[in-house]
Scaffold this motif. Sequence first.
Motif, PDB file in Angstrom:
ATOM      1  N   LYS A 126      29.146 150.901   8.098  1.00 44.47           N
ATOM      2  CA  LYS A 126      28.162 151.995   8.183  1.00 44.47           C
ATOM      3  C   LYS A 126      26.810 151.741   8.109  1.00 44.47           C
ATOM      4  CE  LYS A 126      31.809 155.157   5.711  1.00 44.47           C
ATOM      5  NZ  LYS A 126      32.125 155.918   4.989  1.00 44.47           N
ATOM      6  N   GLU A 128      25.678 149.330   9.413  1.00 47.12           N
ATOM      7  CA  GLU A 128      25.362 149.006  10.952  1.00 47.12           C
ATOM      8  C   GLU A 128      24.823 150.218  11.704  1.00 47.12           C
ATOM      9  OE1 GLU A 128      27.597 145.203  12.866  1.00 47.12           O
ATOM     10  OE2 GLU A 128      28.949 146.680  11.971  1.00 47.12           O
ATOM     11  N   GLU A 129      25.488 151.225  11.495  1.00 48.97           N
ATOM     12  CA  GLU A 129      25.479 152.718  12.117  1.00 48.97           C
ATOM     13  C   GLU A 129      24.026 153.259  11.625  1.00 48.97           C
ATOM     14  OE1 GLU A 129      28.693 155.170  11.205  1.00 48.97           O
ATOM     15  OE2 GLU A 129      30.259 154.000  12.093  1.00 48.97           O
ATOM     16  N   GLU A 130      23.789 153.217  10.445  1.00 47.77           N
ATOM     17  CA  GLU A 130      22.765 153.762   9.918  1.00 47.77           C
ATOM     18  C   GLU A 130      21.503 152.997  10.493  1.00 47.77           C
ATOM     19  OE1 GLU A 130      22.557 153.382   5.556  1.00 47.77           O
ATOM     20  OE2 GLU A 130      24.050 155.140   5.454  1.00 47.77           O
ATOM     21  N   THR A 131      21.609 151.652  10.647  1.00 41.16           N
ATOM     22  CA  THR A 131      20.443 150.859  11.171  1.00 41.16           C
ATOM     23  C   THR A 131      20.210 150.659  12.386  1.00 41.16           C
ATOM     24  OG1 THR A 131      21.548 149.011  10.690  1.00 41.16           O
ATOM     25  CG2 THR A 131      20.190 149.775   9.201  1.00 41.16           C
ATOM     26  N   HIS A 132      21.376 151.326  13.431  1.00 38.09           N
ATOM     27  CA  HIS A 132      21.623 150.939  14.704  1.00 38.09           C
ATOM     28  C   HIS A 132      21.574 149.435  15.139  1.00 38.09           C
ATOM     29  CE1 HIS A 132      21.202 155.377  15.027  1.00 38.09           C
ATOM     30  NE2 HIS A 132      19.947 155.258  14.367  1.00 38.09           N
ATOM     31  N   LYS A 133      22.286 148.775  14.133  1.00 43.39           N
ATOM     32  CA  LYS A 133      22.144 147.296  14.464  1.00 43.39           C
ATOM     33  C   LYS A 133      23.572 146.623  14.688  1.00 43.39           C
ATOM     34  CE  LYS A 133      19.041 143.874  14.212  1.00 43.39           C
ATOM     35  NZ  LYS A 133      18.302 143.397  13.045  1.00 43.39           N
ATOM     36  N   LYS A 134      23.804 145.682  15.318  1.00 49.57           N
ATOM     37  CA  LYS A 134      25.255 145.185  15.771  1.00 49.57           C
ATOM     38  C   LYS A 134      25.023 143.801  15.297  1.00 49.57           C
ATOM     39  CE  LYS A 134      29.495 145.154  17.239  1.00 49.57           C
ATOM     40  NZ  LYS A 134      30.391 145.826  16.451  1.00 49.57           N
ATOM     41  N   THR A 183      21.533 147.499   3.425  1.00 47.83           N
ATOM     42  CA  THR A 183      20.828 147.931   4.463  1.00 47.83           C
ATOM     43  C   THR A 183      19.738 147.159   4.916  1.00 47.83           C
ATOM     44  OG1 THR A 183      21.489 150.091   3.705  1.00 47.83           O
ATOM     45  CG2 THR A 183      19.772 150.088   5.441  1.00 47.83           C
ATOM     46  N   ARG A 187      19.180 144.975   8.506  1.00 48.34           N
ATOM     47  CA  ARG A 187      18.084 145.630   9.612  1.00 48.34           C
ATOM     48  C   ARG A 187      17.376 144.405   9.842  1.00 48.34           C
ATOM     49  NH1 ARG A 187      16.070 149.122   6.322  1.00 48.34           N
ATOM     50  NH2 ARG A 187      16.866 150.982   7.248  1.00 48.34           N
ATOM     51  N   ASN A 191      18.362 139.638  16.131  1.00 45.27           N
ATOM     52  CA  ASN A 191      19.257 140.145  17.251  1.00 45.27           C
ATOM     53  C   ASN A 191      19.951 138.967  18.022  1.00 45.27           C
ATOM     54  OD1 ASN A 191      18.734 142.984  17.171  1.00 45.27           O
ATOM     55  ND2 ASN A 191      17.057 142.733  18.235  1.00 45.27           N
TER      56      ASN A 191
END
Length: 202
Positions: A126, A128-134, A183, A187, A191
Amino acid sequence: MKYEITSLNTKKLFAEALKKIILQKSFSKVTVSELIRECGVNRKTFYYHFSDVYDLLKWTLEQEAIDVVKNFDLIVDYEEAILFVIEYIKVNNKFLNNIYDSLGRDELKRFFYTDFVGIVEIIIGKAEEETHKKLTDNFKKFLAAFYTEAIAGTLVERITHQDQQSKEELVTYISTVFRSSLTSVVREFPNSLDSLNYKSDT
């Protein structure tokens, strides 16, 4: 459906018998014979549901605490979920202390760890979803193990030292760590590991 309910009720019957017996003696001395006598069933019934007494203990802890926690929305209901576990430890303190005395700290922590690692993985997903990070799979495994080890250790410590903090303080401590750090960690993770520019020792 009727069979599933009957099977669950039988397991709960064994779980209650186990808790009753452990209040009177150490877990290491509990036998299958005692359990089936307490429940009024035959040995075959026990082994149909559980491989041994240790397996029954694991199911009991999962059924009474861990599975219930999984029903919380762990992003929204951090504090309620944590409070539930702390309250469970308080109500079942003698039962858990007897297990602690029989199995030791590391073994009891393993029970909490095995199931909480799945919960932490959900929270990481979740985040990952909030931060748009994979995140990479390896880092997610590391992160889940890191946080779960801390939670499991804290819960076991709570069993033997309930007077260290009030339950309100402990809830605040744990939930603050999750809210403020997870979080941010997700974040800030690069990458690409290449961006870390690590230099190997020579």
